[in-house]
Design a protein around this motif. Structure first.
Motif, short mmCIF file in Angstrom:
data_model
loop_
_atom_site.label_atom_id
_atom_site.label_comp_id
_atom_site.label_asym_id
_atom_site.label_seq_id
_atom_site.Cartn_x
_atom_site.Cartn_y
_atom_site.Cartn_z
N LEU A 296 0.81 -1.22 -0.01
CA LEU A 296 0.02 -0.03 0.06
C LEU A 296 0.93 1.21 0.01
N LEU A 297 1.81 1.32 0.78
CA LEU A 297 2.77 2.51 0.92
C LEU A 297 3.46 2.61 -0.41
N GLY A 298 3.89 1.33 -1.32
CA GLY A 298 4.78 1.40 -2.35
C GLY A 298 3.71 2.07 -3.65
N ALA A 299 2.60 1.59 -3.49
CA ALA A 299 1.44 2.03 -4.40
C ALA A 299 1.02 3.61 -4.07
N SER A 301 3.42 5.96 -2.79
CA SER A 301 4.46 6.59 -3.17
C SER A 301 4.70 6.55 -4.29
N GLY A 302 4.34 5.74 -5.30
CA GLY A 302 4.74 5.73 -6.53
C GLY A 302 6.03 4.64 -6.92
N GLU A 303 6.11 3.98 -5.90
CA GLU A 303 7.34 2.79 -6.36
C GLU A 303 6.52 1.77 -6.96
N LEU A 304 5.32 1.64 -6.80
CA LEU A 304 4.54 0.39 -7.76
C LEU A 304 3.59 1.30 -8.58
N ARG A 305 3.47 1.02 -9.80
CA ARG A 305 2.60 1.92 -10.60
C ARG A 305 1.22 1.25 -10.69
N THR A 306 0.27 1.90 -10.79
CA THR A 306 -1.18 1.46 -11.10
C THR A 306 -1.67 2.26 -12.17
N THR A 307 -3.21 2.05 -12.39
CA THR A 307 -3.74 2.72 -13.51
C THR A 307 -3.74 4.21 -13.05
#
Lengths: 506, 310
Positions: A296-299, A301-307
């Motif tokens: 959740l933190l990664g998503a 912060s932008g470390e994990l990208r999504t739509t």
């Protein structure tokens, strides 16, 4: 009179530059649950390592039932009858439960016999466990069971438990306590290390309080209040963060049906997480570690990208943007792991300040670093957040956990975020630094930012959050106002049983 | 082009010989990596073993003494790596790379007097009537002892890692060295022993190359076999059985392309020469494309230095 089970006399352990234990003495009787209290860095872990034979003290003696006891290795301690459940589990993810148990024993039986014994013992003590499961797939509570059963199979006389409840849900704590009381009923002694005072008050009959490596008090925790124990531990009166009531403002962070696949083999993927945080609001996200907090933190912060649409900052879709672009929009994050994720261990504080502050603080001009500006920024953080360090040139690694945490959180707060996400802001931080960090988060919300606090420490969330949501197996429960929420309801939310059932009960 | 000259039986028989040095080096490195150490010096240890084995075998006239010497030489070089990485906490990648470069240089120096010398012959094992079975006998039962030793090594390492307590401890050290230390295991001792074993295996593999497979000494004769062994360990997801498969795949393509060259296959020789490496790497990439599976199989502490904290 019968000698005590374990008697520690004048134990001293000195590391280069630090006295971890200084002239520590106390006794543990047969069938006694003895608490060892103290803040992080008070020397509790060093002390139990000496009892378990992992380190050799510089001075002092120990006696086991009146006989001198000086273990040179954990195997000697185990042979004497001492077993230990570690705070950071000493488990092996890619091996199954039975193999993990076998590794903790000196003369393990063949794996098949051992598996049968594990099933047996785990049922006797109300800790069900399947010996053929891979440890990497277990929850934190189940992992701890592996550790406990590993100890119990050796039939110990003294069981040492180092911060056993820090990763458990309230229900799991109940199960653990039942097991511990059953063990005490069988005449076994337990040395229980914790800084959670309510637990100690309900479980232990004797407490030794350590501060800066010295024994500063002994008490019967049942006769003391949590506050008096805390003040004994800290050595000063405690300041509780204050929170004036704030009117929620406009919607700043909005997450819609966020699903992210975990990059790690043992991680938890997020499934349709939705949340909304308004200006001035603190959203607390609880949950046992490994339920998707890092993802959740990664998503966010932008470390994990999504739509793009799944995450919006003040209406702007940011799901596909990288960390710097999100920082530009005011979304800042402070991850859990201080060394290696939030800060580069071998870089100076100035360099670390630069790493996230470069753009918002204009520390970089056409590709060149403005060193004096970066140093000023780092020094401002140090001053404002009372970071105890010789200066901004010091490597991040050299700071104590609490000081580095203040620096890492302070670095983000100083950049005036409109949305701040923090994961485990006070993990391993002493009580006064924790209070300071919590106060800073509240002040930030007060000033009109939206704050998301992800934490395993429920007391902390109750203290700072306006709304509480639980993360379980990568799913987030619907947020509920903290006011009026009971520990039982929280436990059910953490267990994934929130919704109609609890509403009916409430 | 004359494909009729390719004899499938001869091909399979020489496949086993061609794969043996790589298999030995790979199985040694597999144990090292299972203990959590990444030793990139396999190539260097192999060629050191090749030259020492060759030199001793030539001077004593006994190839077996040469093999023993190769094991010792490989382990000696590995000891340097062990001292650097376990004693002095040097970076494993850099130490391994320099070990390879050192081994290549050292072997060239030692081997100067041995270029063009013919080593004593390594005898084939006599299986009596077994060797006379048509096809199977020729493929499986007309080799020298070391081919079978290498297969036994695969079996022994598999048994050691999955069925014995010592093997479990070794895996535990590689999986999480902090946990292993907390339980009272000697992380460094386990690792040093594993490194020495890996060195010995690589040395033996090198000697097999110079004494049996080729058999003669030329500078740089391992020609990347050590690197292929390293790749095979990963491709095999750290499992001995799959390492066998990988080594035989590489060996098979190596033999096939040599035969195709001899048969005058009409594509440039360079393409054929690169084919074993290319195919092995391709298979490696495909096998490891599932990242989750590789991270599951890889030892958790692979390549990390261990400092005992507190």
């Amino acid at each position: 009179m019968k000698p005590p089970l374990l008697s520690i006399k004048g134990l001293t352990k000195v590391y280069p530059g630090v006295v971890a234990n200084s002239d520590v003495s106390f006794d543990i009787g047969e069938g006694e649950v003895h608490a060892l209290l103290g803040e992080n860095g008070a020397g509790k872990s060093t002390l139990v390592k000496a009892i378990y034979g992992l380190i050799v003290p510089n001075e002092g003696v120990m006696e086991w039932r009146g006989v001198p006891y000086a273990p040179g290795a954990p195997s000697e301690a185990r042979a004497t009858g001492v077993a230990m459940v570690f705070q950071h589990f000493s488990l092996f993810d890619a091996m199954d439960v039975a193999e993990n148990v076998a590794l903790g024993m000196d003369n393990p039986p063949p794996i098949r016999e051992l598996a049968a014994k594990i099933t047996d013992v785990s049922h006797n003590y109300g800790l069900p466990l399947d010996p053929s499961r891979m440890v990497g797939d277990l929850s934190a509570g189940e992992r701890q069971r592996v550790e406990i059963i590993r100890c119990l199979l050796q039939n110990p006389q003294l069981l040492i438990m180092d911060e056993p409840t820090s990763v458990l849900t309230p229900q799991e704590v109940e199960i653990l306590f039942r097991t511990l009381r059953q063990l005490r009923g069988e005449g076994k002694s337990i040395l229980y290390i914790s800084h959670k005072l309510e637990e100690i008050r309900s479980l232990c009959e004797n407490a030794t309080v350590l501060r800066h490596g010295k024994v500063v008090g002994r008490a019967d925790p049942r006769q003391e209040s949590a506050r008096s124990l805390a003040e004994m531990m800290v050595g000063q009166s405690l300041h509780t963060p204050s929170r004036p009531a704030a009117q929620p403002g406009k919607l700043l962070l909005e997450v819609q049906d966020l699903s992210v696949t975990s990059p790690s083999a043992f991680g938890t993927s997020l499934r349709k997480v939705s949340l909304a945080v308004r200006a001035g609001e603190v959203l607390g996200i609880g949950g046992v570690a490994g339920n998707g907090q890092d993802e959740l933190l990664g998503a966010l912060s932008g470390e994990l990208r999504t739509t793009p649409e799944s995450i919006r900052v003040a209406g702007e879709p940011v799901g596909a943007l990288g960390p710097n672009a999100r920082r530009a929009l005011g979304l800042l994050c402070a991850p859990e792991e201080r060394l290696g994720h939030a800060a580069a261990p071998d870089m100076s504080l100035t360099e670390n300040a630069l790493l996230t502050g470069a753009y918002r603080e204009n520390l970089v001009r056409s590709g060149f670093i403005g060193w004096s500006k970066a140093r000023d920024f780092a020094e401002k953080i140090i001053l404002r957040f009372d970071v105890r360090t010789p200066g901004a040139h010091v490597a991040a690694r050299a700071l104590s956990g609490g000081n580095l945490q203040k620096f890492v959180i302070g670095r983000e707060i100083m950049q005036r975020p409109s949305v701040l996400v923090v994961n485990q802001p006070t993990w391993g931080v002493d009580a006064s630094a924790a209070a300071a960090i919590r106060q800073a988060l509240l002040d930030l919300a007060q000033a009109g930012a939206a704050v998301v606090v992800i934490s395993q420490d429920l007391d902390e969330l109750m203290e700072v959050a306006d709304n509480f949501a639980a993360l379980n197996g990568g799913q987030l429960s619907a947020p509920r106002p903290v006011n009026g929420l009971t520990m039982d309801q929280i436990g059910l939310m953490l267990g994934g049983a929130e919704g109609g059932e609890t509403d009916a009960a409430a | 082009m004359d494909l009729s000259s390719l004899n499938i039986v001869v091909l399979l028989a020489s496949l086993m010989v061609a794969a043996t040095p790589i298999l030995m080096a790979a199985i040694g490195e597999l144990v090292v990596e299972k203990a959590g150490v990444l030793n990139l010096g396999v190539e260097g240890m192999m060629i050191t073993g090749a030259v020492s084995g060759f030199a001793i075998a030539v001077s004593t006239g006994n190839p077996l003494i040469g093999m023993v010497a190769a094991v010792i030489a490989g382990a000696a070089l590995a000891l340097i790596f062990a001292i650097l990485t376990q004693g002095l906490m040097a970076n494993q990648v850099a130490s391994g790379l320099s070990l390879t470069l050192f081994g290549l240089g050292l072997s060239a120096l030692v081997g100067q007097g041995f270029v063009g010398v013919v080593p004593p012959r390594t005898p084939k094992l006599d299986f009596g009537p077994l060797s006379d079975i048509p096809v199977l006998g020729q493929i499986f039962f007309r080799h020298d002892m070391l081919v079978y030793v290498s297969l036994l090594m695969v079996l022994a390492v598999w048994y050691f890692l999955t069925r014995t307590r010592a093997g479990r401890i070794l895996r535990a050290v590689g999986e999480n060295h902090h946990s292993a230390h907390a339980l009272g295991y000697r992380v460094k001792r386990v690792r040093v022993l594993a490194i020495l074993f890996g060195g010995g295996c690589a040395g033996l593999g090198g000697a097999y190359l110079s004494l049996v497979r080729v058999p003669q000494w030329t500078e740089g004769m391992t020609a990347g076999a050590g690197w292929i062994a390293l790749a095979i360990v990963v491709f095999a997801s750290w499992r001995p059985g799959r390492a066998l498969l990988g080594a035989y795949l590489f060996g098979g393509i190596m033999v096939l392309q040599l035969n195709l060259q001899a048969a005058g296959f009409s594509i440039p020789v360079e393409y054929l020469s690169m084919s074993p490496y290319l195919v092995t790497i391709l298979v490696l990439v495909i096998m490891s494309s599932n990242r989750a599976r590789i991270t599951l199989a890889a030892p958790g502490s692979l390549g990390q230095s261990f400092h005992a904290a507190g």
